[in-house]
Design a protein around this motif. Structure first.
Motif, PDB file in Angstrom:
ATOM      1  N   LYS A 123       0.831  -1.203   0.000  1.00  0.00           N
ATOM      2  CA  LYS A 123       0.000   0.000   0.000  1.00  0.00           C
ATOM      3  C   LYS A 123       0.866   1.255   0.000  1.00  0.00           C
ATOM      4  CE  LYS A 123      -2.211  -1.582   3.579  1.00  0.00           C
ATOM      5  NZ  LYS A 123      -3.092  -1.707   4.759  1.00  0.00           N
ATOM      6  N   ALA A 124       1.978   1.213   0.749  1.00  0.00           N
ATOM      7  CA  ALA A 124       2.857   2.378   0.829  1.00  0.00           C
ATOM      8  C   ALA A 124       3.457   2.713  -0.523  1.00  0.00           C
ATOM      9  CB  ALA A 124       3.964   2.129   1.855  1.00  0.00           C
ATOM     10  N   VAL A 125       3.903   1.698  -1.258  1.00  0.00           N
ATOM     11  CA  VAL A 125       4.509   1.934  -2.570  1.00  0.00           C
ATOM     12  C   VAL A 125       3.468   2.444  -3.555  1.00  0.00           C
ATOM     13  CG1 VAL A 125       5.593   0.808  -4.565  1.00  0.00           C
ATOM     14  CG2 VAL A 125       6.399   0.317  -2.252  1.00  0.00           C
ATOM     15  N   PHE A 126       2.283   1.827  -3.547  1.00  0.00           N
ATOM     16  CA  PHE A 126       1.229   2.238  -4.487  1.00  0.00           C
ATOM     17  C   PHE A 126       0.735   3.657  -4.198  1.00  0.00           C
ATOM     18  CE2 PHE A 126      -3.420   2.392  -5.384  1.00  0.00           C
ATOM     19  CZ  PHE A 126      -3.336   2.399  -6.771  1.00  0.00           C
ATOM     20  N   LEU A 127       0.336   3.906  -2.945  1.00  0.00           N
ATOM     21  CA  LEU A 127      -0.209   5.215  -2.596  1.00  0.00           C
ATOM     22  C   LEU A 127       0.882   6.281  -2.540  1.00  0.00           C
ATOM     23  CD1 LEU A 127      -2.734   4.112   0.169  1.00  0.00           C
ATOM     24  CD2 LEU A 127      -3.234   4.739  -2.203  1.00  0.00           C
ATOM     25  N   GLY A 128       2.099   5.866  -2.165  1.00  0.00           N
ATOM     26  CA  GLY A 128       3.196   6.819  -2.085  1.00  0.00           C
ATOM     27  C   GLY A 128       3.507   7.463  -3.412  1.00  0.00           C
ATOM     28  N   PRO A 150       8.928  -7.721  -9.399  1.00  0.00           N
ATOM     29  CA  PRO A 150       7.686  -7.641 -10.185  1.00  0.00           C
ATOM     30  C   PRO A 150       6.563  -6.907  -9.462  1.00  0.00           C
ATOM     31  CG  PRO A 150       8.624  -9.837 -10.347  1.00  0.00           C
ATOM     32  CD  PRO A 150       9.408  -9.113  -9.288  1.00  0.00           C
ATOM     33  N   VAL A 151       6.440  -7.147  -8.148  1.00  0.00           N
ATOM     34  CA  VAL A 151       5.404  -6.457  -7.369  1.00  0.00           C
ATOM     35  C   VAL A 151       5.700  -4.959  -7.313  1.00  0.00           C
ATOM     36  CG1 VAL A 151       4.378  -6.194  -5.072  1.00  0.00           C
ATOM     37  CG2 VAL A 151       4.831  -8.476  -5.989  1.00  0.00           C
ATOM     38  N   PHE A 152       6.954  -4.620  -7.066  1.00  0.00           N
ATOM     39  CA  PHE A 152       7.350  -3.211  -7.008  1.00  0.00           C
ATOM     40  C   PHE A 152       7.059  -2.512  -8.332  1.00  0.00           C
ATOM     41  CE2 PHE A 152      10.578   0.028  -7.938  1.00  0.00           C
ATOM     42  CZ  PHE A 152      10.330   0.928  -6.904  1.00  0.00           C
ATOM     43  N   LEU A 153       7.426  -3.140  -9.442  1.00  0.00           N
ATOM     44  CA  LEU A 153       7.215  -2.527 -10.755  1.00  0.00           C
ATOM     45  C   LEU A 153       5.726  -2.366 -11.056  1.00  0.00           C
ATOM     46  CD1 LEU A 153       9.932  -4.339 -12.905  1.00  0.00           C
ATOM     47  CD2 LEU A 153       9.962  -1.982 -12.074  1.00  0.00           C
ATOM     48  N   LEU A 154       4.917  -3.370 -10.692  1.00  0.00           N
ATOM     49  CA  LEU A 154       3.479  -3.284 -10.933  1.00  0.00           C
ATOM     50  C   LEU A 154       2.858  -2.142 -10.131  1.00  0.00           C
ATOM     51  CD1 LEU A 154       0.833  -4.373 -12.109  1.00  0.00           C
ATOM     52  CD2 LEU A 154       0.722  -5.959 -10.174  1.00  0.00           C
ATOM     53  N   LEU A 155       3.158  -2.088  -8.827  1.00  0.00           N
ATOM     54  CA  LEU A 155       2.588  -1.047  -7.969  1.00  0.00           C
ATOM     55  C   LEU A 155       3.067   0.341  -8.388  1.00  0.00           C
ATOM     56  CD1 LEU A 155       3.023  -2.851  -4.538  1.00  0.00           C
ATOM     57  CD2 LEU A 155       0.873  -2.483  -5.768  1.00  0.00           C
ATOM     58  N   THR A 156       4.347   0.448  -8.727  1.00  0.00           N
ATOM     59  CA  THR A 156       4.899   1.732  -9.148  1.00  0.00           C
ATOM     60  C   THR A 156       4.275   2.192 -10.456  1.00  0.00           C
ATOM     61  OG1 THR A 156       7.006   1.283  -8.045  1.00  0.00           O
ATOM     62  CG2 THR A 156       7.028   2.941  -9.777  1.00  0.00           C
ATOM     63  N   THR A 157       4.081   1.256 -11.385  1.00  0.00           N
ATOM     64  CA  THR A 157       3.474   1.609 -12.666  1.00  0.00           C
ATOM     65  C   THR A 157       2.037   2.085 -12.481  1.00  0.00           C
ATOM     66  OG1 THR A 157       4.859   0.004 -13.849  1.00  0.00           O
ATOM     67  CG2 THR A 157       2.858   0.753 -14.962  1.00  0.00           C
TER      68      THR A 157
END
Length: 220
Positions: A123-128, A150-157
């Motif tokens: 949630k922090a990466v996505f909302l951040g 992969p999770v980081f790239l998906l949430l960041t994208t």
């Protein structure tokens, strides 16, 4: 007529807006992506200027709206990935060693922070990605905690696409008033900074009081 003349008809073609306009003029969509990648790496570069300006460029036909959204999102992900790798290469051991040398903090504070990120990191990466100032910073703890790439790239994208789309579309719709976006988003950014500083002051004050009380109890 170039983008600088269209976007800044009554202002000198220097500063962040002039620099970003020159990049878009020279490179098109990739230029906007490069500007946003650098904005991620150097947070003082304001996305609230670059993104609405890119939307304005799309509205003027300098680049397509699809290109504006695609390249600015790719730029966001590229910049965030660099910061992720910096956090990963720095590593938890170095972070703990550095933390141990800092005044007013305890090792348990860092452990609790890591535990919090383990529970809420997605949630922090996505909302951040949609919070001024923290858009860049959130990538570093993700790297430190070795969040799945992969999770980081998906949430960041996804987070970057939402943030970028809002500001790009605002510039697209506002036309030659695209600079209004900077004013309102800038207010939000300043409010976030004030809250962070206030929280830091309260934290330091609480630590000083706790240490003073502990020292007083030990005094015979």
């Amino acid at each position: 007529m170039d983008l600088v003349t269209l976007a800044l008809p009554q202002e000198p073609a220097d500063g962040i807006a002039g620099w970003a306009a020159d990049l878009v003029d020279a490179l098109g969509g990739p230029g906007a992506g490069l500007a946003i990648a650098l904005e991620n790496l150097f947070p003082p570069l304001p996305s609230e200027v670059i993104l609405p300006l890119t939307g304005f460029a799309a509205g003027q036909g300098v680049i397509s709206l699809f290109s504006a959204l695609l390249w600015t999102t790719l730029g966001s992900v590229a910049g965030a990935t660099v910061l992720y790798w910096i956090g990963m290469l720095f590593g938890r051991e170095r972070m703990h060693a550095l933390w141990a040398r800092l005044p007013l903090v305890r090792s348990t504070d860092l452990v609790r922070t890591e535990e919090w990120f383990a529970r809420h990191g997605t949630k922090a990466v996505f909302l951040g990605r949609m919070v001024p100032v923290f858009r860049s910073l959130i990538s570093v703890p993700a790297g430190l905690e070795r969040m799945s790439m992969p999770v980081f790239l998906l949430l960041t994208t996804l987070g970057s696409l939402i943030w970028n789309a809002v500001l790009v579309m605002a510039g697209y719709w506002l036309g030659d008033r695209w600079d209004l976006v900077e004013t309102y988003v800038g207010i939000v950014s300043k409010a976030v900074l004030v809250l962070v500083v206030a929280a830091l002051v309260c934290y330091v004050g609480l630590r000083l009081r706790t240490r003073g009380a502990a020292r007083h109890r030990r005094t015979p």
